[in-house]
Design a protein around this motif. Structure first.
Motif: not given
Length: 289
Positions: A66-81
């Motif tokens: 499954y892939y999710f649209p970025l707009r529906d993801i809590r990207t504020d909780l993500m940081s590049a590893s």
């Protein structure tokens, strides 16, 4: 020329009309389909992704993803590893860690920002490490991987005579089995416990999960002093699509001596189970026999 007014007949798989094969790997395909279900990914109490506009990626030699649209993801909780991987068909993947309070889950999310070799364009989507979260279709938790819309599971009661032999002993004999037919896999025979010689079985602590059947428990078998770990399994509370196999016992066709159906010996299947499961540790008998 296909005719539009007949499209509902025959194999009804319109998405396959758009599938691309790769000249560099004949027969290899990768394509996406829209998913009409509500999909959620939850870590602890936090909903990390929630969408009704997801897509499912089908790719040769892979389980569906499954892939999710970025707009529906809590990207504020993500940081590049900082982790990067390159796939010849999907392009370059960048990974992101999830931060929840003081907890950091490394490489939790990945994204293919640009397709590779005219692969599926999922640049504005991302997916997640399955094992690090809980996944839901609508309000039902799902296990192992997304349910594949091209895979079908039929559970049919049968009065055909099923006999199972192990180390020279008849260990199960039934005319009240449920036959489970699953696309691409050998038929499994689920038998009432009363039709199994329980003196050969002992409970195992092993558990496994299936997206189409639920959570399985296992039995070891010991016959004439020979021990067969995790040879049989059952689903105490299967998902509703497989309700007919509740509490019934199935033996690994790959490892028993013989399976007879109405006196006809069934061919021993060779599956991923024969050499170790698709996910996780190998089955003990796959390395001992």
């Amino acid at each position: 020329m296909r005719q539009a007014h007949l499209r509902g007949r025959g194999p009804h798989l319109p998405p396959l009309d758009k599938v691309r094969q790769y000249d560099v790997e004949p027969g290899y395909v990768a394509f996406t389909m829209p998913v009409p279900k509500r999909l959620r990914v939850i870590v602890g109490e936090t909903v990390v992704a929630d969408t009704v506009n997801g897509v499912i990626l089908h790719e040769s030699d892979h389980i569906p993803v499954y892939y999710f649209p970025l707009r529906d993801i809590r990207t504020d909780l993500m940081s590049a590893s900082g982790r990067l991987t390159v796939d010849p068909f999907k392009g370059e993947a960048r990974y992101y860690s999830l931060k929840l309070g003081d907890e950091v889950i490394p490489d939790f999310m990945w994204r293919y920002a640009a397709p590779g070799r005219s692969g599926p364009d999922i640049g504005d989507h991302a997916s997640f490490d399955w094992e690090k979260a809980r996944w839901f279709e609508e309000d039902e938790e799902i296990f192992v991987h997304p349910r594949d819309p091209f895979r079908r599971v039929d559970t049919l009661p049968s009065s055909r005579h099923v006999e199972i032999f192990l180390n020279g002993e008849l260990i199960a004999d039934s005319r009240a089995a449920v036959f489970l037919f699953e696309t691409g896999l050998p038929t499994r025979f689920y038998l009432p416990l009363d039709d199994v010689r329980r003196e050969f079985l002992t409970a195992s602590d092993t558990r496994s999960r299936c997206p189409y059947k639920g959570i399985a428990s296992y039995y070891h078998a010991t016959v004439k002093g020979k021990h067969y770990p995790d040879l049989a399994w059952y689903y105490p509370e299967p998902v509703h699509e497989s309700a007919k196999i509740k509490g019934l016992v199935s033996f690994a066709n790959e490892f028993v001596d013989r399976v007879l159906v109405d006196g006809v010996e069934q061919a021993r299947p060779v599956t991923s189970f024969s050499h170790g499961s698709d996910r996780g540790a190998a089955h003990p008998l796959s390395t001992s026999q």
